[in-house]
Design a protein around this motif. Structure first.
Motif, mmCIF file in Angstrom:
data_model
loop_
_atom_site.group_PDB
_atom_site.id
_atom_site.type_symbol
_atom_site.label_atom_id
_atom_site.label_comp_id
_atom_site.label_asym_id
_atom_site.label_seq_id
_atom_site.Cartn_x
_atom_site.Cartn_y
_atom_site.Cartn_z
ATOM 1 N N UNK A 73 -5.716 -14.562 1.287
ATOM 2 C CA UNK A 73 -4.684 -15.587 1.388
ATOM 3 C C UNK A 73 -3.511 -15.176 2.269
ATOM 4 N N UNK A 74 -3.369 -13.874 2.523
ATOM 5 C CA UNK A 74 -2.297 -13.407 3.407
ATOM 6 C C UNK A 74 -2.816 -13.078 4.808
ATOM 7 N N UNK A 75 -4.053 -13.492 5.080
ATOM 8 C CA UNK A 75 -4.680 -13.216 6.379
ATOM 9 C C UNK A 75 -4.743 -11.722 6.666
ATOM 10 N N UNK A 76 -5.002 -10.943 5.599
ATOM 11 C CA UNK A 76 -5.062 -9.481 5.740
ATOM 12 C C UNK A 76 -6.496 -8.963 5.699
ATOM 13 N N UNK A 120 1.084 -2.613 9.929
ATOM 14 C CA UNK A 120 2.012 -3.554 9.299
ATOM 15 C C UNK A 120 1.640 -3.879 7.866
ATOM 16 N N UNK A 121 2.183 -4.990 7.383
ATOM 17 C CA UNK A 121 1.981 -5.387 5.989
ATOM 18 C C UNK A 121 0.531 -5.750 5.708
ATOM 19 N N UNK A 122 -0.167 -6.284 6.700
ATOM 20 C CA UNK A 122 -1.576 -6.639 6.496
ATOM 21 C C UNK A 122 -2.417 -5.397 6.205
ATOM 22 N N UNK A 123 -2.116 -4.302 6.894
ATOM 23 C CA UNK A 123 -2.825 -3.064 6.628
ATOM 24 C C UNK A 123 -2.531 -2.535 5.232
ATOM 25 N N UNK A 124 -1.287 -2.670 4.790
ATOM 26 C CA UNK A 124 -0.911 -2.214 3.449
ATOM 27 C C UNK A 124 -1.668 -2.999 2.386
ATOM 28 N N UNK A 125 -1.752 -4.319 2.548
ATOM 29 C CA UNK A 125 -2.427 -5.165 1.558
ATOM 30 C C UNK A 125 -3.918 -4.851 1.499
ATOM 31 N N UNK A 126 -4.549 -4.761 2.654
ATOM 32 C CA UNK A 126 -5.989 -4.475 2.683
ATOM 33 C C UNK A 126 -6.282 -3.086 2.142
ATOM 34 N N UNK A 127 -5.473 -2.095 2.543
ATOM 35 C CA UNK A 127 -5.704 -0.730 2.075
ATOM 36 C C UNK A 127 -5.421 -0.627 0.576
ATOM 37 N N UNK A 128 -4.441 -1.385 0.089
ATOM 38 C CA UNK A 128 -4.166 -1.401 -1.350
ATOM 39 C C UNK A 128 -5.353 -1.909 -2.142
ATOM 40 N N UNK A 129 -6.047 -2.908 -1.610
ATOM 41 C CA UNK A 129 -7.234 -3.417 -2.281
ATOM 42 C C UNK A 129 -8.328 -2.355 -2.321
ATOM 43 N N UNK A 130 -8.450 -1.579 -1.242
ATOM 44 C CA UNK A 130 -9.437 -0.500 -1.224
ATOM 45 C C UNK A 130 -9.073 0.583 -2.246
ATOM 46 N N UNK A 131 -7.786 0.876 -2.380
ATOM 47 C CA UNK A 131 -7.356 1.876 -3.355
ATOM 48 C C UNK A 131 -7.670 1.429 -4.772
ATOM 49 N N UNK A 185 -9.435 -23.580 4.591
ATOM 50 C CA UNK A 185 -8.582 -22.972 5.625
ATOM 51 C C UNK A 185 -8.269 -21.494 5.416
ATOM 52 N N UNK A 186 -8.367 -20.988 4.190
ATOM 53 C CA UNK A 186 -7.964 -19.603 3.920
ATOM 54 C C UNK A 186 -9.141 -18.673 4.179
ATOM 55 N N UNK A 187 -9.214 -18.199 5.410
ATOM 56 C CA UNK A 187 -10.383 -17.433 5.840
ATOM 57 C C UNK A 187 -10.174 -15.928 5.763
ATOM 58 N N UNK A 188 -8.936 -15.483 5.573
ATOM 59 C CA UNK A 188 -8.646 -14.060 5.563
ATOM 60 C C UNK A 188 -8.150 -13.538 6.891
ATOM 61 N N UNK A 189 -8.342 -14.311 7.948
ATOM 62 C CA UNK A 189 -7.858 -13.926 9.271
ATOM 63 C C UNK A 189 -7.892 -15.176 10.140
ATOM 64 N N UNK A 190 -6.912 -15.303 11.025
ATOM 65 C CA UNK A 190 -6.818 -16.515 11.845
ATOM 66 C C UNK A 190 -8.039 -16.742 12.726
#
Length: 311
Positions: free
Chosen positions: A32-35, A57-68, A187-192
């Protein structure tokens, strides 16, 4: 015979269930945050680093947080397996369930990596979500097993109600799958730049809604039926599921008519996990597992009984 509870395994199994549901929510946050491509490669986050960098940036933090969180979930499920293995007496069913959840976590990581490597293909993203649903079911079964015996299942309701419960469970699974299809068309694809599945969003959303109405009717029927046959545990589980479904349905309709705001879509993803958990709860509430009966002491055979030699 009183049931044996497993105090060490039970809270760990509950933590595993909660963490699996949490992984769905954080996965929704990624999308939902296009991360979804915040870490554009896998298993590394970038070609040169396993962790996110300031450039991501913030997208990397969100995606990496999910991996953690996936790593934390693996540690929890590993603790479940160790606890199940070390308990005395060892229960094979708990060991099998804990192994199933444990192996599912790296499997989920691999599918997540494929979603990144395929640039968030909607069908692969959907498979990623469905694997989470399978892990939630296994984690709930593990938690439920900690207050059951190891005997053969004993059904608490008659065959027609067991069949109706099975039909309800299949419809619930169909609702989940159709929800994945709806998501892949939205519309919420995860990336534009991510592709969509090409289906008409209105048509698949209507099919999804039709299945939801069917699920609501079946769940309500089960609740009344369980009450009629005096199956209180199954009735409570069906009522809890019905409340979850009604709440989830309300969120679904509001999000559709308000053009899918991010907060409501995230709540709907959480609701989907709870609907599936409630479905598994009903499925397991119609049967019980007693403790295995202790083996009867051996009686001496007549041939081995002492013979009196007195006159």
């Amino acid at each position: 015979m009183p049931k044996v509870r497993l105090p060490a395994l039970r809270p760990m199994a509950l933590a595993s269930l909660i963490a699996n549901i949490g992984l769905v929510v954080t996965g929704a946050a990624v999308r939902l945050t296009d991360s979804g491509l915040g870490c554009p490669t896998w298993p590394k986050c970038t070609d040169a680093s396993y962790t996110t960098t300031s450039a991501m940036g913030v997208h990397g933090v969100i995606e990496f947080g999910n991996r953690l969180l996936g790593i934390a979930l693996f540690v929890i499920t590993l603790a479940c397996f160790i606890s199940a293995w070390r308990q005395t007496p060892r229960r094979r069913r708990q060991v099998r369930l804990s192994v199933l959840v444990l192996l599912g976590i790296p499997g989920q990581g691999v599918v997540g990596g494929i979603t990144v490597l395929t640039n968030l293909n909607p069908w692969v993203v959907g498979l990623h979500f469905l694997l989470s649903m399978a892990l939630i079911a296994a984690a709930y079964a593990l938690w439920r097993s900690t207050e059951e015996g190891d005997g053969a299942p004993v059904f608490l309701v008659a065959a027609p109600l067991r069949h109706l419960t099975a039909v309800m469970s299949l419809v619930s699974a169909a609702v989940i799958v159709m929800g994945v299809v709806v998501t892949g068309s939205g519309p919420h694809s995860g990336d534009n730049g991510a592709k969509r599945n090409g289906l008409d969003p209105a048509a698949v959303a209507q099919a999804h809604a039709d299945l939801v109405f069917l699920l609501l009717g079946l769940t309500a029927a089960l609740w009344f039926a369980f009450r009629a046959v005096h199956a209180p545990r199954a009735a409570r589980a069906a009522l809890a599921l019905l409340v979850i479904e009604l709440s989830q349905g309300l969120i679904g309709f509001v999000q559709y008519f308000t053009h899918l705001p991010v907060a409501l879509v995230a709540a709907h993803m959480l609701g989907a996990s709870l609907v599936w958990t409630g479905t598994v709860a009903v499925l397991l509430a119609i049967r019980d597992r007693p403790e295995l009966a202790a083996p009867a002491p051996e009686q001496p055979s007549p041939a081995t009984e002492p013979v009196s030699t007195s006159l």
